[in-house]
Enzyme design. Sequence first.
Site: not given
Lengths: 337, 337
Positions: A47, A176-177, A228-229, A306
């Site tokens: 990114h 950061d997910m 599903w979560k 991090g």
Amino acid sequence: MEQVRIPFENLVATLTSCLIKQGFEQDRAIRCATLFAQADRDGVYSHGVNRFFLFLDFIKKGFVIPQNEPELIAQIGMMERYDGRSGPGNLNAEFAMDRAIELAKSFGMSAVTLMNTNHWMRAGNFGWQAADAHCIGICFTNTISNMPTWGGSEPKLGNNPLVIAIPRSSGHVVLDMAMSQFAYGKMEIAKKKGEQLPFDGGFDSNGNLTKSPEDILFSHLALPTGMWKGAGLSLMLDILVTVLSGGNSTMEVGKDGIEKGLSQVFICFDPVKLNLTEWMESKIDSIIADLKSSSVFEDKSVRYPGEQVLQIRESNLKSGIPINTELWDKLLTLSTS
Amino acid sequence: MEQVRIPFENLVATLTSCLIKQGFEQDRAIRCATLFAQADRDGVYSHGVNRFFLFLDFIKKGFVIPQNEPELIAQIGMMERYDGRSGPGNLNAEFAMDRAIELAKSFGMSAVTLMNTNHWMRAGNFGWQAADAHCIGICFTNTISNMPTWGGSEPKLGNNPLVIAIPRSSGHVVLDMAMSQFAYGKMEIAKKKGEQLPFDGGFDSNGNLTKSPEDILFSHLALPTGMWKGAGLSLMLDILVTVLSGGNSTMEVGKDGIEKGLSQVFICFDPVKLNLTEWMESKIDSIIADLKSSSVFEDKSVRYPGEQVLQIRESNLKSGIPINTELWDKLLTLSTS
């Protein structure tokens, strides 16, 4: 791929020149370039400058409008809603987190929303920004649809990245997910290398879980993290950003197949204003120390969110930011043409 | 297991009688009983009357003190911090979400924290509570450590349930998820039935992912949902509840092996105060309609979070709440003895 190592300041200066040529004012060009360069500096290569030419393409097509700044739509106490006016996503997000920080310093906690914004590139930047300002920052965005919901055979959910950042003097803790188990970029890389994913990363076209990046890139059915979560959490984040900002939901974002017109939320807590500083540092340190003390399975190690960023940042600032040689040549040409 | 079907009001009355015998004042007994019964009414059988005798045991041991109400420690604008004083976890949580709702109705958004509280039993109750009050509610708690972090070979993380609730006139959207892929209760049931889990649910003692509930119950290494991602999110939730409440972290909760002295956060947004009602209902309805319109793999269907709760609730209110016969007899004996 061959790489060059570019000093951070040099990378920022080169990107800045490119952006000025695209119609950015100097100040905004510097800030936008810095946000791109920070991604590479911190090891989030997917990114950073790897997205730069796509970003420029979006400017050419009129999807991203360089000079547009967020416009205040509504202000109610500690919450402000902005129209991002199709401005650069990273500048809009930086602005929004700045406002959230300022509001939290006045009120204790705050929320700022953006509608009609663009991809913020590296999500983690805005968490580090809050933590650098000694605040707890939480932000999330929707995206174009790129995952199925549980049971579904077509993409209906965004991978909707979520960032939670906690300031700490010996290294911020920053999660950061995205809500997909693996990024499409990672799957592209695995496919090129002819490798399988280490764990199931999506569904093939028959609905079977698979480690094959090729099958998943074909089906476009990336696995929601936790099945599903993560599917449920992705949906809730989409509803939250949409309702709180008044902007587009994932289904609206994707209508013309282009990822633009996103909705985002930035939440901030100021530990000073909220009188949390007495215990904050020691409690976080003890949690991290306990985690790091975990016994491990052979050849494994444990990390806190991090931790690796700081290590990579230090190394990259020392040795230069690694940039693909071909990409760097393209940037140099563009910046001087 | 044989079951009886008990009318909801009858279940509440019986549990209330039991609680009064344990030293609860009548009002608090009714509220506490209602929260237990709501879990069963809504199909969350693991955290309803199935936990009731464990709850009574905690009272006997002095871990839960029936008459203790939360005490205000600090109030800063829209945020309030409380000491739960080892009161019943479900009553404390209900109180905290009520305060968060009230504060949100004044300020637009709010946060209420609890330190020194107990297990809130069914997490979703407090999301439905916020949504029933026409508010967006977000709450999360830490727990005793019951999952390894990624790479670790011992439990260091809690499964730290997270609830996000969005009000909607045609059925609230409520996500109620723990950070473990499968609940230990579910794994116990699968083990008893001699069944494997449908997906990997944890690690065996050698660190291999496994579907065997027996192996996971032995190793006590439940899989974080989404592997490294759920591990990261669990840690962040623990840090957030600990820092914001000033209470215990998961590592402190677990020190004497008993799950007490928990920390919790309740966040609320009032859509009316925040002027979000113009678009809120239509946006959520269209997101849900789009999700439900998803094409599916054969024999699969898609659901939104909370959808099944409403179906089960309707059925259970009509036919009576299903309770294990033996358990019901124990409750009757206790309530009349």
